[in-house]
Motif scaffolding. Structure first.
Motif, PDB file in Angstrom:
ATOM      1  N   UNK A  83      12.425 -39.350  34.041  1.00 51.44           N
ATOM      2  CA  UNK A  83      11.013 -38.596  33.955  1.00 51.44           C
ATOM      3  C   UNK A  83      10.208 -38.017  34.945  1.00 51.44           C
ATOM      4  N   UNK A  84       9.304 -36.573  34.297  1.00 57.51           N
ATOM      5  CA  UNK A  84       9.057 -35.996  35.336  1.00 57.51           C
ATOM      6  C   UNK A  84       9.608 -35.042  36.281  1.00 57.51           C
ATOM      7  N   UNK A  85      10.647 -34.746  36.556  1.00 57.66           N
ATOM      8  CA  UNK A  85      11.481 -34.475  37.182  1.00 57.66           C
ATOM      9  C   UNK A  85      12.529 -33.942  37.649  1.00 57.66           C
ATOM     10  N   UNK A  86      12.982 -33.308  38.388  1.00 52.94           N
ATOM     11  CA  UNK A  86      13.806 -32.214  38.674  1.00 52.94           C
ATOM     12  C   UNK A  86      15.488 -32.251  38.976  1.00 52.94           C
ATOM     13  N   UNK A  89      12.970 -22.231  45.060  1.00 48.70           N
ATOM     14  CA  UNK A  89      13.261 -21.196  44.383  1.00 48.70           C
ATOM     15  C   UNK A  89      14.378 -21.041  43.468  1.00 48.70           C
ATOM     16  N   UNK A  90      14.745 -21.678  43.214  1.00 49.41           N
ATOM     17  CA  UNK A  90      15.884 -22.149  42.449  1.00 49.41           C
ATOM     18  C   UNK A  90      14.731 -22.306  41.081  1.00 49.41           C
ATOM     19  N   UNK A  91      14.028 -22.747  40.646  1.00 47.83           N
ATOM     20  CA  UNK A  91      13.201 -23.175  39.402  1.00 47.83           C
ATOM     21  C   UNK A  91      11.321 -22.960  39.671  1.00 47.83           C
ATOM     22  N   UNK A  92      10.612 -22.462  38.943  1.00 52.16           N
ATOM     23  CA  UNK A  92       9.298 -22.106  39.593  1.00 52.16           C
ATOM     24  C   UNK A  92       8.655 -23.542  40.144  1.00 52.16           C
ATOM     25  N   UNK A  93       7.996 -23.092  40.883  1.00 53.46           N
ATOM     26  CA  UNK A  93       6.772 -23.701  41.336  1.00 53.46           C
ATOM     27  C   UNK A  93       5.795 -24.504  41.043  1.00 53.46           C
ATOM     28  N   UNK A 135      22.183 -40.470  28.493  1.00 55.08           N
ATOM     29  CA  UNK A 135      20.868 -39.826  29.628  1.00 55.08           C
ATOM     30  C   UNK A 135      19.359 -38.955  28.438  1.00 55.08           C
ATOM     31  N   UNK A 136      18.819 -39.518  28.874  1.00 55.65           N
ATOM     32  CA  UNK A 136      17.341 -39.270  28.056  1.00 55.65           C
ATOM     33  C   UNK A 136      16.545 -38.692  28.988  1.00 55.65           C
ATOM     34  N   UNK A 137      15.605 -37.052  28.734  1.00 61.37           N
ATOM     35  CA  UNK A 137      14.926 -36.389  29.955  1.00 61.37           C
ATOM     36  C   UNK A 137      13.445 -36.136  29.388  1.00 61.37           C
ATOM     37  N   UNK A 138      13.010 -37.454  30.418  1.00 62.04           N
ATOM     38  CA  UNK A 138      11.402 -36.847  29.270  1.00 62.04           C
ATOM     39  C   UNK A 138      10.067 -36.201  30.215  1.00 62.04           C
ATOM     40  N   UNK A 139       9.924 -34.795  29.567  1.00 64.97           N
ATOM     41  CA  UNK A 139       9.178 -34.288  30.541  1.00 64.97           C
ATOM     42  C   UNK A 139       8.016 -33.783  29.789  1.00 64.97           C
ATOM     43  N   UNK A 140       6.744 -33.378  30.141  1.00 64.77           N
ATOM     44  CA  UNK A 140       5.369 -32.945  29.407  1.00 64.77           C
ATOM     45  C   UNK A 140       5.786 -31.051  29.602  1.00 64.77           C
ATOM     46  N   UNK A 141       5.151 -30.721  28.897  1.00 62.20           N
ATOM     47  CA  UNK A 141       4.592 -29.544  28.646  1.00 62.20           C
ATOM     48  C   UNK A 141       3.461 -28.489  29.259  1.00 62.20           C
ATOM     49  N   UNK A 142       2.614 -29.983  29.726  1.00 66.13           N
ATOM     50  CA  UNK A 142       1.961 -28.992  31.063  1.00 66.13           C
ATOM     51  C   UNK A 142       1.698 -29.726  32.477  1.00 66.13           C
ATOM     52  N   UNK A 143       2.897 -29.985  32.265  1.00 65.09           N
ATOM     53  CA  UNK A 143       3.466 -31.001  34.194  1.00 65.09           C
ATOM     54  C   UNK A 143       2.735 -29.903  34.839  1.00 65.09           C
ATOM     55  N   UNK A 144       1.750 -30.242  35.492  1.00 62.33           N
ATOM     56  CA  UNK A 144       0.867 -28.761  37.293  1.00 62.33           C
ATOM     57  C   UNK A 144       2.116 -28.476  38.317  1.00 62.33           C
ATOM     58  N   UNK A 145       3.279 -30.108  38.817  1.00 66.83           N
ATOM     59  CA  UNK A 145       4.090 -30.024  39.340  1.00 66.83           C
ATOM     60  C   UNK A 145       5.225 -29.884  39.646  1.00 66.83           C
ATOM     61  N   UNK A 146       5.750 -30.128  38.407  1.00 67.09           N
ATOM     62  CA  UNK A 146       7.287 -29.941  38.056  1.00 67.09           C
ATOM     63  C   UNK A 146       7.644 -29.206  35.939  1.00 67.09           C
ATOM     64  N   UNK A 147       7.058 -28.292  36.388  1.00 61.36           N
ATOM     65  CA  UNK A 147       7.068 -27.515  35.236  1.00 61.36           C
ATOM     66  C   UNK A 147       8.043 -28.107  34.498  1.00 61.36           C
ATOM     67  N   UNK A 148       7.760 -27.681  33.033  1.00 61.04           N
ATOM     68  CA  UNK A 148       8.967 -27.790  32.095  1.00 61.04           C
ATOM     69  C   UNK A 148      10.278 -27.137  32.431  1.00 61.04           C
ATOM     70  N   UNK A 149      10.625 -25.926  32.926  1.00 56.70           N
ATOM     71  CA  UNK A 149      11.189 -25.157  33.419  1.00 56.70           C
ATOM     72  C   UNK A 149      12.589 -26.467  34.033  1.00 56.70           C
TER      73      UNK A 149
END
Length: 275
Positions: A125-128, A135-139, A222-236
Motif C-alpha cells: 500500500x502507498x509504496x514504491x 530520480x528513478x520515479x517522480x518526487x 500480490x495486490x498493490x493498493x495506491x491512491x491517485x492523490x498520493x502527494x508523497x509517493x505518487x501513483x507512478x
C-alpha cells in the motif's frame, strides 16, 4: 486482543494480536516513523471480520519498542525485515499474509523476495519499488514539499503532525481531523522517545545489494493498493511496482492520499488486502 513484547535479537518490540489465534494471520507493517496504532482500528476490525487474526506492531525506535543508538548501531531495511520475521517466529507462525504501508511496503517486498516461504500473500500500500534510486520515479508533489519547507524547525508534536497528515491526506477525500488527532495523541502519549523515530529516514537511505534483488522473483500473490492523490509517493510508483512484480494486481483508490484519515477508507482498504 492481547499485547506482547517480542524479542528481536537484543531489541524488544511491542506487538498486538486481535482475533482468533487459530485463524490465518495478517501482519501489518506500517511506514517510516509510524507506530502500529497508525493503522486504523477500523481496518483491523474489518480484517478480523473477514476471518483472520491481525498482528500490528511498533517498529524499533517507535512507540513502546526499543530505542536504538543509531550512530553506533545503524540499521537498514533488511534489519527492519528481520524484526518482522522475529515477530512471526514469536507467534509461532510459519507464514502470514503481509500488508505493508509505505516503508512497510518496502519491508514486505524484501520478505517476498528473500523469505518467500514466510509470505502467504502481499498487499503493498502507498509504496514504491524496493531499491528504487532517487530520480528513478517522480518526487513528491509541490504542495507536500512546500509544506515541509514551510514547517522546517517547527516544534514536533500533535499539532504539527495533524497539519502534516492533512496535507498527506490530499484534497479530494474529506480529512477526518478528530479521528486523526485522537490517533496521534495516542501515539505521542505512548512513545518512549519520540525523537528516535527520525532514524527511519537514514535507515531507508542505507543501500545494500539485497535491496536490488529483482522483484520479478516474488512468487506470492500480490495486490498493490495506491491512491491517485498520493502527494508523497505518487501513483507512478505504484504503477512501476505493478509492472515489476509478476501477476500483481493494481488497485487504484480514487481520491486517496498517503494516509488513511477519511471516514470509510480504512474499511475499504481492509476489503482490498489480499487473503
Amino acid at each position: 486482543m492481547t499485547e506482547t513484547m517480542v524479542a528481536a535479537g537484543p531489541l524488544r518490540l511491542w506487538t498486538e494480536r486481535t482475533g482468533d489465534p487459530g485463524d490465518p494471520a495478517v501482519l501489518l507493517i506500517m511506514g517510516a516513523s509510524a507506530q502500529g496504532f497508525t493503522c486504523p482500528d477500523a481496518l483491523v476490525g474489518r480484517l478480523v471480520d473477514r476471518g483472520v487474526q491481525v498482528i500490528r506492531y511498533d517498529h524499533r525506535d517507535t512507540g513502546l519498542s526499543s530505542v536504538v543508538d543509531f550512530d553506533r548501531h545503524p540499521y537498514g531495511l533488511s534489519d527492519l525485515a528481520a524484526d518482522a520475521l522475529a515477530i512471526l517466529d514469536a507467534y509461532g507462525l510459519s507464514s502470514a499474509h503481509i500488508a505493508g504501508v509505505s516503508m512497510g511496503g518496502m519491508i514486505a517486498q524484501w520478505l517476498g523476495v528473500h523469505a518467500p516461504d514466510r509470505v502467504r500473500s502481499l498487499t503493498l500500500l502507498s509504496t514504491t519499488p524496493m531499491g528504487a534510486r532517487p530520480g528513478d520515479l517522480p518526487p513528491p508533489d509541490d504542495r507536500f514539499l512546500k509544506h515541509l519547507a514551510a514547517t522546517a524547525g517547527t516544534r514536533p508534536g500533535v499539532e504539527s503532525d495533524v497539519a502534516l497528515f492533512r496535507v498527506m491526506n490530499g484534497d479530494v477525500r474529506p480529512f477526518d481531523e478528530p479521528a486523526c488527532r485522537a490517533m496521534l495523541e495516542r501515539c505521542w502519549a505512548r512513545a518512549v522517545d519520540p525523537s528516535a523515530a527520525a532514524h527511519h529516514g537514514p535507515a531507508c537511505q542505507r543501500d545494500s545489494p539485497d535491496l536490488h534483488a529483482p522483484l520479478s522473483t516474488i512468487t506470492a500473490p500480490t495486490t498493490i493498493v495506491h491512491g491517485d492523490q498520493d502527494p508523497v509517493v505518487t501513483l507512478a510508483h505504484g504503477e512501476a511496482l505493478a509492472a515489476a512484480v509478476p501477476h500483481a494486481e493494481l488497485r487504484v483508490v480514487p481520491g486517496m492520499g498517503h494516509v488513511y484519515c477519511s471516514s470509510g477508507l480504512p474499511e475499504l482498504l481492509a476489503g482490498l488486502i489480499r487473503l
